[in-house]
Design an enzyme around this catalytic site. Sequence first.
Site, PDB file in Angstrom:
ATOM      1  N   HIS A 176      39.958  39.195  24.380  1.00  0.00           N
ATOM      2  CA  HIS A 176      39.614  37.907  23.792  1.00  0.00           C
ATOM      3  C   HIS A 176      38.138  37.814  23.423  1.00  0.00           C
ATOM      4  CE1 HIS A 176      37.667  36.559  27.547  1.00  0.00           C
ATOM      5  NE2 HIS A 176      38.634  37.223  28.152  1.00  0.00           N
ATOM      6  N   ASP A 177      37.888  37.150  22.304  1.00  0.00           N
ATOM      7  CA  ASP A 177      36.529  36.841  21.831  1.00  0.00           C
ATOM      8  C   ASP A 177      35.727  38.071  21.436  1.00  0.00           C
ATOM      9  OD1 ASP A 177      36.501  33.851  22.428  1.00  0.00           O
ATOM     10  OD2 ASP A 177      36.943  34.654  24.418  1.00  0.00           O
TER      11      ASP A 177
ATOM     12  N   GLY B  73      36.881  41.375  27.348  1.00  0.00           N
ATOM     13  CA  GLY B  73      36.545  40.189  26.577  1.00  0.00           C
ATOM     14  C   GLY B  73      35.084  40.146  26.181  1.00  0.00           C
TER      15      GLY B  73
END
Length: 256
Positions: free
Chosen positions: A119-120, A137
């Site tokens: 994520h991100d 992440g």
Amino acid sequence: MIHPTAIVDSSARLADDVEVGPFSVIGPDVEIGAGSVVGPHVVVKGPTRLGERNRIFQFASVGEDCQDKKYAGEPTRLEVGDDNVIREGVTLHRGTVQDRGVTSIGSRNLLMAYAHVGHDCVIGDDCILANQATLGGHVTLGNHAILGGLSAVHQFCHVGTHAMCGGGSIVTKDIPAYLMVNGNPAQAHGLNLVGLKRRGFSREALKALAEAYKVVYRQGQTLEQALETLTARYADMPEVEVFIASLRNSTRGITR
């Protein structure tokens, strides 16, 4: 162009020539650009936007909820550019509201089998993630970065443009631009000279980068001292300025 066994949500927006293979599932709030091919047994979950001419191979999971325990179902996004190749079993997760809320992947990237993008993350253009390379992440990859198979990059690390990480390496600090690293933990092993030559760097630029590398890694200076030396000596060399910027912008400390 859409196999009769595929399930495509009525709200998904697919260009007219997009191919969707058998047993694939395209969820709501998904956009797929022209010329793209989604193979069999692929899941694409929204909110996700895929640009043009992307090719996704079987069993890939694109745009799924992230694995961050803080995630509570917020409508975060995955955005992918053009001309990417996403091979078998690749997993691409959407962002979190605690960060940017979006995972971003540029164009012309090759994500080999079972690579994972957490994520991100932000991936630039023309990157290669070899088989089972894993990004935690909030990781950032500059353009033309290469991660060897089975390598892993810790959360919040930055991998600089044109950097190369050897197979099986564990990256826990930032990798400056142009470097070649390897090991557990990853350590610097010089410049990625082969890659730089292939991409047309001039002899003058390669010489300056080699000298700049020695200032940081061979002369026993602190990073602050090395930055002062490099800034004074190479203010008019764009390639070295990229190297300097990657050092100055490091937040986790640089790979030594």
